[in-house]
Design an enzyme around this catalytic site. Structure first.
Site, PDB file in Angstrom:
ATOM      1  N   ASP A 220       0.807  -1.227   0.000  1.00 55.94           N
ATOM      2  CA  ASP A 220       0.000   0.000   0.000  1.00 55.94           C
ATOM      3  C   ASP A 220       0.841   1.279   0.000  1.00 55.94           C
ATOM      4  O   ASP A 220       0.300   2.367  -0.144  1.00 55.94           O
ATOM      5  CB  ASP A 220      -0.910   0.043   1.243  1.00 55.94           C
ATOM      6  CG  ASP A 220      -1.936  -1.070   1.244  1.00 55.94           C
ATOM      7  OD1 ASP A 220      -2.050  -1.769   0.234  1.00 55.94           O
ATOM      8  OD2 ASP A 220      -2.612  -1.233   2.279  1.00 55.94           O
ATOM      9  N   MET A 263      -5.761  -2.510  -4.176  1.00 56.26           N
ATOM     10  CA  MET A 263      -5.484  -2.500  -2.736  1.00 56.26           C
ATOM     11  C   MET A 263      -5.152  -1.094  -2.242  1.00 56.26           C
ATOM     12  O   MET A 263      -4.816  -0.218  -3.011  1.00 56.26           O
ATOM     13  CB  MET A 263      -4.370  -3.481  -2.411  1.00 56.26           C
ATOM     14  CG  MET A 263      -4.934  -4.878  -2.229  1.00 56.26           C
ATOM     15  SD  MET A 263      -3.748  -6.068  -1.672  1.00 56.26           S
ATOM     16  CE  MET A 263      -4.845  -7.459  -1.367  1.00 56.26           C
ATOM     17  N   ARG A 265      -5.558  -0.007   1.969  1.00 57.72           N
ATOM     18  CA  ARG A 265      -6.484  -0.043   3.111  1.00 57.72           C
ATOM     19  C   ARG A 265      -6.775   1.359   3.620  1.00 57.72           C
ATOM     20  O   ARG A 265      -7.914   1.753   3.769  1.00 57.72           O
ATOM     21  CB  ARG A 265      -5.829  -0.886   4.202  1.00 57.72           C
ATOM     22  CG  ARG A 265      -6.770  -1.346   5.261  1.00 57.72           C
ATOM     23  CD  ARG A 265      -6.022  -2.025   6.378  1.00 57.72           C
ATOM     24  NE  ARG A 265      -6.014  -3.471   6.240  1.00 57.72           N
ATOM     25  CZ  ARG A 265      -4.960  -4.242   6.484  1.00 57.72           C
ATOM     26  NH1 ARG A 265      -3.822  -3.693   6.830  1.00 57.72           N
ATOM     27  NH2 ARG A 265      -5.042  -5.539   6.379  1.00 57.72           N
ATOM     28  N   TYR A 376      -5.687  -9.747  -5.068  1.00 61.43           N
ATOM     29  CA  TYR A 376      -4.748 -10.793  -4.654  1.00 61.43           C
ATOM     30  C   TYR A 376      -3.858 -11.244  -5.804  1.00 61.43           C
ATOM     31  O   TYR A 376      -2.742 -11.701  -5.579  1.00 61.43           O
ATOM     32  CB  TYR A 376      -5.494 -11.985  -4.037  1.00 61.43           C
ATOM     33  CG  TYR A 376      -6.081 -11.640  -2.689  1.00 61.43           C
ATOM     34  CD1 TYR A 376      -5.256 -11.468  -1.584  1.00 61.43           C
ATOM     35  CD2 TYR A 376      -7.439 -11.440  -2.510  1.00 61.43           C
ATOM     36  CE1 TYR A 376      -5.761 -11.117  -0.336  1.00 61.43           C
ATOM     37  CE2 TYR A 376      -7.963 -11.092  -1.280  1.00 61.43           C
ATOM     38  CZ  TYR A 376      -7.125 -10.927  -0.192  1.00 61.43           C
ATOM     39  OH  TYR A 376      -7.629 -10.568   1.026  1.00 61.43           O
TER      40      TYR A 376
HETATM   41  O1  LIG Z   1      -6.497 -10.485   3.123  1.00 58.33           O
HETATM   42  P1  LIG Z   1      -5.353 -10.050   3.938  1.00 58.33           P
HETATM   43  O2  LIG Z   1      -4.193 -10.973   3.907  1.00 58.33           O
HETATM   44  O3  LIG Z   1      -5.737  -9.664   5.321  1.00 58.33           O
HETATM   45  O4  LIG Z   1      -4.767  -8.759   3.255  1.00 58.33           O
HETATM   46  C1  LIG Z   1      -5.511  -7.635   2.939  1.00 58.33           C
HETATM   47  C2  LIG Z   1      -4.728  -6.391   3.211  1.00 58.33           C
HETATM   48  O5  LIG Z   1      -3.359  -6.533   2.968  1.00 58.33           O
HETATM   49  C3  LIG Z   1      -2.845  -5.402   2.282  1.00 58.33           C
HETATM   50  O6  LIG Z   1      -2.524  -5.792   0.975  1.00 58.33           O
HETATM   51  C4  LIG Z   1      -1.577  -4.905   2.885  1.00 58.33           C
HETATM   52  O7  LIG Z   1      -1.685  -4.783   4.242  1.00 58.33           O
HETATM   53  P2  LIG Z   1      -0.431  -5.021   5.173  1.00 58.33           P
HETATM   54  O8  LIG Z   1       0.781  -4.486   4.461  1.00 58.33           O
HETATM   55  O9  LIG Z   1      -0.725  -4.204   6.381  1.00 58.33           O
HETATM   56  O10 LIG Z   1      -0.303  -6.464   5.412  1.00 58.33           O
HETATM   57  C5  LIG Z   1      -3.975  -4.390   2.289  1.00 58.33           C
HETATM   58  O11 LIG Z   1      -4.001  -3.608   1.135  1.00 58.33           O
HETATM   59  C6  LIG Z   1      -5.178  -5.272   2.375  1.00 58.33           C
HETATM   60  O12 LIG Z   1      -6.256  -4.637   2.974  1.00 58.33           O
HETATM   61 MG   LIG Z   2      -0.264  -2.819   7.898  1.00 58.50          MG
END
Ligand SMILES: O=P(O)(O)OC[C@H]1O[C@](O)(COP(=O)(O)O)[C@@H](O)[C@@H]1O
Ligand SMILES: [Mg+2]
Ligand SMILES: Nc1ncnc2c1ncn2[C@@H]1O[C@H](COP(=O)(O)OP(=O)(O)O)[C@@H](O)[C@H]1O
Length: 498
Positions: A220, A263, A265, A376
């Site tokens: 992200d 992606m 968040r 993903y």
């Molecule tokens: O389904 P998962 O593994 O929880 O990952 C979803 C989240 O991981 C991310 O790709 C990255 O988040 P992190 O770097 O905090 O792990 C976010 O964009 C996404 O919301």
């Molecule tokens: Mg994180």
């Protein structure tokens, strides 16, 4: 020095407002450690290098756009090899762990830590901790060698596996102590770096000669201070394929709408950069810029206008965008994942339904909406060429730092130069798209989408961003941290990603 006398932050003040936010060193809590000449001096591969070592006093400025009378501001210790090291090669017992979500490039960093330790410093005792933090106490380890990691950079994911949750500090440090590990390389995002910080504190409390080095990972790009995170370029590039597909679908049908979820968040960097790179996107929605659907200046009005003008349109939405809107309409409860991160409601599906309801079901305009969620697929690919090079530099900087006895640091480029950054600086605030900066304006002018802001909103934002407030923030170094204004390319000062 007694433990309670060790300062929590190492801040050095110099002339003209120079401030060095230094990282901890093993000698801060273990006096009289022996040193050894750096083996790089005798390394044939490095014999052509004019200067083997970075100057001990070199620092990297956090702010490089300055005015005549501005203070010199915060600096970080420059990363790189030092003349003296605090570990003999055969004394090192290194471990590597990957935590949090996947990101392109994890395997490259693992590979380069293993090969860098072996080829630059003659270290052969390297183990991988499987399954993230909980692997320290719940799983066996695997032995890593340049041979065993030779091809892993060509694969997505992490050969060590990863996980969320499961951080039990005392058990992790017990395991480090029991296994005789003295260099810990931790790859992960903001949550992971927070975990690394408490591991470092516990190691310091126990007085162990163990260097803890963090390598920031986040697709992200939401980690503060550093220019950008590895895997980000790869993600933006891969997102183009989804956007292209959405465009082809949209163009091929009457009133075609292609909607792509990417992606992000809390930070919309991937969506913003993918939009700017593609030029096929008519509207980009990110968490930092609230939007609304109905009424004048709203999303539906804009969609209708675009469909009338060109007959199709492409929307890109970051997964964290519009969460309050969805929560309102679904009356949802807050859910969290194992690491305590907020679980998001699916903005892509929600928005698809809302658009369909508004146009087709209400009989306004019959539309053809195609929703693509490549999230993903993007996260699981291997890193591209430029990320591979970047991963190598991160790994090498981390190794040089640990060998030189630094600990409790995250490594990363600040204005193009690699630096050692104290953990708290990368965890106390997230890097976000600043919508009052020029990069967001560039996006708005390239898509011609509405800003969804009222005049009042804009005035309020400008006020919050006034120079007086920025100076205040920059001066309160030990306390508040101000994420660099991202004028220019939407990434902090000096970043060269676009
Ligand atoms: O389904 P998962 O593994 O929880 O990952 C979803 C989240 O991981 C991310 O790709 C990255 O988040 P992190 O770097 O905090 O792990 C976010 O964009 C996404 O919301
Ligand atoms: Mg994180
Ligand atoms: N405040 C914290 N203290 C200790 N460990 C943490 C903290 N926050 C997260 N962690 C641990 O860090 C790991 C990764 O965190 P997560 O938020 O899932 O991913 P990321 O590091 O990519 O942000 C998890 O094992 C989690 O338990």
């Amino acid at each position: 020095m007694a433990l309670d006398e060790i300062p929590r932050m190492k801040i050095v003040h110099g002339d003209a407002g120079y401030v060095l936010e230094d990282v901890p060193h093993l000698t801060d809590f273990i006096p009289d450690l022996p040193t050894y000449p750096n083996p790089l001096q005798d390394n044939p591969a490095y014999s052509v290098v004019k200067q083997y070592f970075v100057n001990q006093d070199d620092t990297v400025a956090q702010k490089i756009v300055v005015q005549k009378n501005s203070l010199r501001g915060t600096h970080f210790r420059r990363a790189g090899p030092r003349q003296k090291v605090y570990f003999e090669s055969d004394e090192v017992q290194a471990c590597i762990v990957t935590c949090g979500g996947l990101c392109p490039g994890l395997n490259t960093v693992i590979r380069e830590i293993v090969c860098g330790l072996a080829y630059m410093y003659g270290v052969t005792n390297i183990i991988g901790i499987e399954d993230g933090y909980k692997g320290f106490y719940a799983r066996n380890t695997i032995s890593l060698s340049p041979r065993s990691v030779n091809d892993i950079h060509k694969r997505g994911g992490t050969i060590l596996n990863t996980s969320r949750g499961g951080h039990v500090t005392s058990k992790i440090v017990d395991s480090i102590q029991d296994r005789g590990i003295n260099q810990v390389y931790i790859l992960g995002g903001d949550g992971t770096q927070r975990g690394a910080s408490v591991i470092f504190e516990e190691i310091q409390r126990r007085g162990l000669k163990v260097a803890v080095a963090g390598i920031p990972k986040t697709i992200d790009n939401d980690i503060a201070v550093i220019d950008k995170s590895f895997g980000f370029d790869t993600a933006v590039e891969e997102a183009q394929r989804a956007i292209n597909a959405a465009h082809v679908e949209a163009e091929s049908f009457e009133n075609g709408i292609g909607l792509v979820k990417l992606m992000g968040r809390y930070s919309g960097f991937i969506a913003m950069h993918a939009t700017l790179a593609s030029r096929d996107v008519d509207c980009c929605l990110i968490p930092e810029s609230p939007f609304y659907l109905e009424g004048p200046g709203g999303l539906f009005e804009f969609i209708e206008k675009r469909l009338k003008e060109i007959g199709h349109m492409v929307l890109v939405v970051a997964e964290g965008a519009g969460q309050e809107l969805i929560a309102e309409s679904l009356r949802s409860i807050n859910h969290q994942d194992a690491s305590g991160n907020k679980l998001l409601l699916d903005v892509g599906l929600w928005l698809s339904q809302k658009i369909k309801d508004h146009f087709t079901n209400k009989g306004k305009i019959p539309i053809n909406l195609k929703y693509i969620d490549p999230t993903y697929m993007i996260r699981a690919i291997p890193s591209n060429a430029s990320d591979n090079v970047y991963c190598t530099l991160l790994a090498h900087s981390a190794i040089h730092g640990a060998m030189a006895g630094y600990t409790g640091f995250t490594v990363g480029p600040v204005n193009g130069r690699h630096a050692y950054i104290p953990f708290h600086r990368v965890t106390e605030k997230q890097n976000k798209v600043v919508i009052t900066d020029r990069m967001w304006a560039r996006l708005l002018s390239s898509t011609n989408q509405p800003s969804f802001l009222s005049l009042k909103d804009m005035e309020q934002m400008k006020k919050e961003d006034e120079p007086a407030n920025q100076v205040l923030n920059q001066n309160s170094i030990a306390g508040d941290y101000h994420v660099e204004s991202t004028e220019g390319n939407g990434l902090p000062d000096g970043s060269t990603s676009c």
